[in-house]
Design an enzyme around this catalytic site. Structure first.
Site, mmCIF file in Angstrom:
data_model
loop_
_atom_site.group_PDB
_atom_site.id
_atom_site.type_symbol
_atom_site.label_atom_id
_atom_site.label_comp_id
_atom_site.label_asym_id
_atom_site.label_seq_id
_atom_site.Cartn_x
_atom_site.Cartn_y
_atom_site.Cartn_z
ATOM 1 C CB THR A 152 35.957 41.849 43.488
ATOM 2 O OG1 THR A 152 35.229 40.912 44.275
ATOM 3 C CG2 THR A 152 35.882 43.219 44.128
ATOM 4 C CG ASP A 161 31.002 39.305 46.296
ATOM 5 O OD1 ASP A 161 30.756 38.437 45.443
ATOM 6 O OD2 ASP A 161 32.056 39.325 46.948
ATOM 7 C CB THR A 163 30.146 30.954 44.630
ATOM 8 O OG1 THR A 163 29.169 31.088 45.658
ATOM 9 C CG2 THR A 163 31.334 31.838 44.951
ATOM 10 N NE ARG A 210 40.799 36.452 47.309
ATOM 11 C CZ ARG A 210 39.492 36.576 47.088
ATOM 12 N NH1 ARG A 210 38.704 35.530 47.231
ATOM 13 N NH2 ARG A 210 38.975 37.735 46.733
HETATM 14 N N1 ATP Z 1 42.500 37.679 35.641
HETATM 15 C C1 ATP Z 1 43.284 38.126 36.615
HETATM 16 N N2 ATP Z 1 44.492 38.628 36.338
HETATM 17 C C2 ATP Z 1 45.301 39.044 37.334
HETATM 18 N N3 ATP Z 1 44.975 39.029 38.646
HETATM 19 C C3 ATP Z 1 43.764 38.555 38.960
HETATM 20 C C4 ATP Z 1 42.863 38.087 37.977
HETATM 21 N N4 ATP Z 1 41.753 37.670 38.582
HETATM 22 C C5 ATP Z 1 41.936 37.869 39.892
HETATM 23 N N5 ATP Z 1 43.140 38.391 40.136
HETATM 24 C C6 ATP Z 1 43.684 38.724 41.440
HETATM 25 O O1 ATP Z 1 43.163 37.788 42.386
HETATM 26 C C7 ATP Z 1 42.696 38.454 43.547
HETATM 27 C C8 ATP Z 1 41.284 38.054 43.821
HETATM 28 O O2 ATP Z 1 40.437 38.546 42.819
HETATM 29 P P1 ATP Z 1 38.950 39.037 43.126
HETATM 30 O O3 ATP Z 1 38.855 39.663 44.480
HETATM 31 O O4 ATP Z 1 38.509 39.865 41.971
HETATM 32 O O5 ATP Z 1 38.199 37.648 43.121
HETATM 33 P P2 ATP Z 1 36.635 37.374 43.334
HETATM 34 O O6 ATP Z 1 36.223 36.382 42.284
HETATM 35 O O7 ATP Z 1 35.860 38.628 43.384
HETATM 36 O O8 ATP Z 1 36.611 36.673 44.731
HETATM 37 P P3 ATP Z 1 35.380 36.704 45.802
HETATM 38 O O9 ATP Z 1 34.267 35.986 45.138
HETATM 39 O O10 ATP Z 1 35.948 35.952 46.981
HETATM 40 O O11 ATP Z 1 35.095 38.125 46.114
HETATM 41 C C9 ATP Z 1 42.918 39.946 43.301
HETATM 42 O O12 ATP Z 1 44.074 40.350 43.996
HETATM 43 C C10 ATP Z 1 43.190 40.087 41.845
HETATM 44 O O13 ATP Z 1 44.220 41.013 41.650
#
Ligand code: ATP
Length: 364
Positions: free
Chosen positions: A82, A126, A175, A234
């Site tokens: 995201t 998503d 995923t 996360r």
């Molecule tokens: N590369 C990164 N650097 C710093 N913070 C990160 C990074 N990747 C993710 N985060 C932090 O981790 C948290 C989760 O990230 P995100 O929501 O983008 O994950 P996602 O892969 O989209 O999860 P989902 O599939 O459950 O939606 C966020 O708060 C984000 O700030």
């Protein structure tokens, strides 16, 4: 930003269970994640190859004055899909619309979203693998020709009215990339697989988040949290918040290694990131079944959980960590599992030792 819908995990999925080390976002995560999200590719920690490739895709599109190619991001929950989609929108100076596969059950739902997009807008979808079939088929044409056929009426009298769409960038997240039908996968110009993060990268995530949350933390404190975060930003951010609570209440607010490990002991997250459920599964496997092989149902009964919970919540991480193996004969523990719980495998135990330690089934 327009947010149509945000999901926390597959509906009814036992992984969306609010565990401290669960990968899906709970309500509290969603509230703070916005503040902790990196806003640019430079701020985004780790995933070097994905960042480099994406930077090229976006820079080239900007130079051409074009809309960026469609992007598919695959990888476990909480790794930053995201976040990356939002960065893509920011870097392209475009608005973003966020929705998810399960929210699009009818082709009409998708048509309504697509027809209201602005030129250049990023559409983040998503869990794209969970979209309905008719919506998926509509998406093929929308991605390729920026056009959809809206069906009006029913039965033999139904007519398809073509509708032109403005160029947009679809960012699909999944995923389970393997579940996407090839025609959909092939329509993405850029596909990236996100890996779990190395401990050093998670340390950087923890330091960055601590700064944003205005929490004082030293290098060892950050390393302690990073090492228990299961390769997932996360989870690192969530553990940081719980350790911050502990530091405020039980210490002077500053997070050191001692504070972090004392806090995470309270929350039952061990040095490798296993929680109570993970350890209960391992303990049952080792102490009740001598390390296996044992069937999943038997193992689930032994820990008093549903089969699905053991299989989908506890096992993936245990397998990834090399602590448990799924074999055709059943689940077996690896030597690393015995070592992690401080137990001795039966064949190595001295006579009379009985193959078990002193701890209870749910012991640390
Ligand atoms: N590369 C990164 N650097 C710093 N913070 C990160 C990074 N990747 C993710 N985060 C932090 O981790 C948290 C989760 O990230 P995100 O929501 O983008 O994950 P996602 O892969 O989209 O999860 P989902 O599939 O459950 O939606 C966020 O708060 C984000 O700030």
């Amino acid at each position: 930003m327009n947010r149509d819908d945000i999901t926390t995990g597959p509906a009814g999925d036992p992984a969306a269970d609010g565990r401290l080390v669960g990968s899906f976002a709970d309500g509290e995560d969603q509230a703070v994640e916005a503040a902790l999200r990196p806003k640019s590719l430079d701020e985004f920690v780790g995933q070097e190859r994905v960042r480099e490739q994406l930077d090229l895709v976006l820079t080239a599109a900007r130079a051409r004055g074009a809309t960026a190619d469609h992007v598919l991001l695959s990888g476990a929950p909480g790794l930053g899909k995201t976040t990356l989609s939002m960065i893509i929108a920011t870097e392209m100076q475009a608005p973003i619309r966020i929705t998810s596969g399960p929210a699009i059950q009818h082709a009409g739902d998708l048509a309504a979203i697509l027809s209201s997009l602005q030129e250049g807008e990023v559409l983040f979808l998503d869990e794209i693998h969970r979209m309905s079939r008719p919506a998926e088929e509509m998406l093929y044409m929308a991605m390729e020709d920026f056009r959809v056929d809206v069906i009006v009426g029913k039965g033999p009298g139904a007519t398809a009215i073509p509708l032109d769409l403005p160029p947009f960038t679809l960012v699909g997240a999944t995923t389970r990339a393997g579940l996407l039908p090839p025609p959909l996968r092939d329509r993405f110009g850029f596909t990236a697989h996100m890996e779990f993060y190395a401990p050093a990268e998670l340390e950087r995530v923890v330091h960055r988040s601590a700064q944003l949350l205005d929490v004082e933390i030293d290098t060892e404190g950050a390393a302690e949290i990073a090492g228990r975060s299961r390769g997932t930003p996360r989870i690192a951010n969530r553990l940081l918040r719980r350790v911050r609570d502990y530091a405020q209440v039980k210490a002077d607010g500053r997070i050191t290694r001692a504070v972090a490990s004392a806090a995470l002991r309270v929350y039952e997250v061990d040095t490798r990131g296993l929680d109570r459920l993970d350890r209960a599964v391992l303990h049952a496997l080792l102490k009740l079944f001598g390390g296996g092989p044992v069937g999943l149902s038997t193992l689930a009964v032994a820990v008093g959980e549903e089969r699905e919970t053991v299989e989908e919540v506890a096992e993936p991480f245990l397998v990834r960590e090399g602590l448990l193996a799924r074999t055709p004969r059943g689940r077996i523990a690896t030597p690393a599992a015995w070592a992690h719980l401080g137990l001795v495998p039966p064949q190595q135990a001295p006579p009379g030792a009985g193959g078990g330690g002193q701890r209870g089934l749910f012991g640390p």
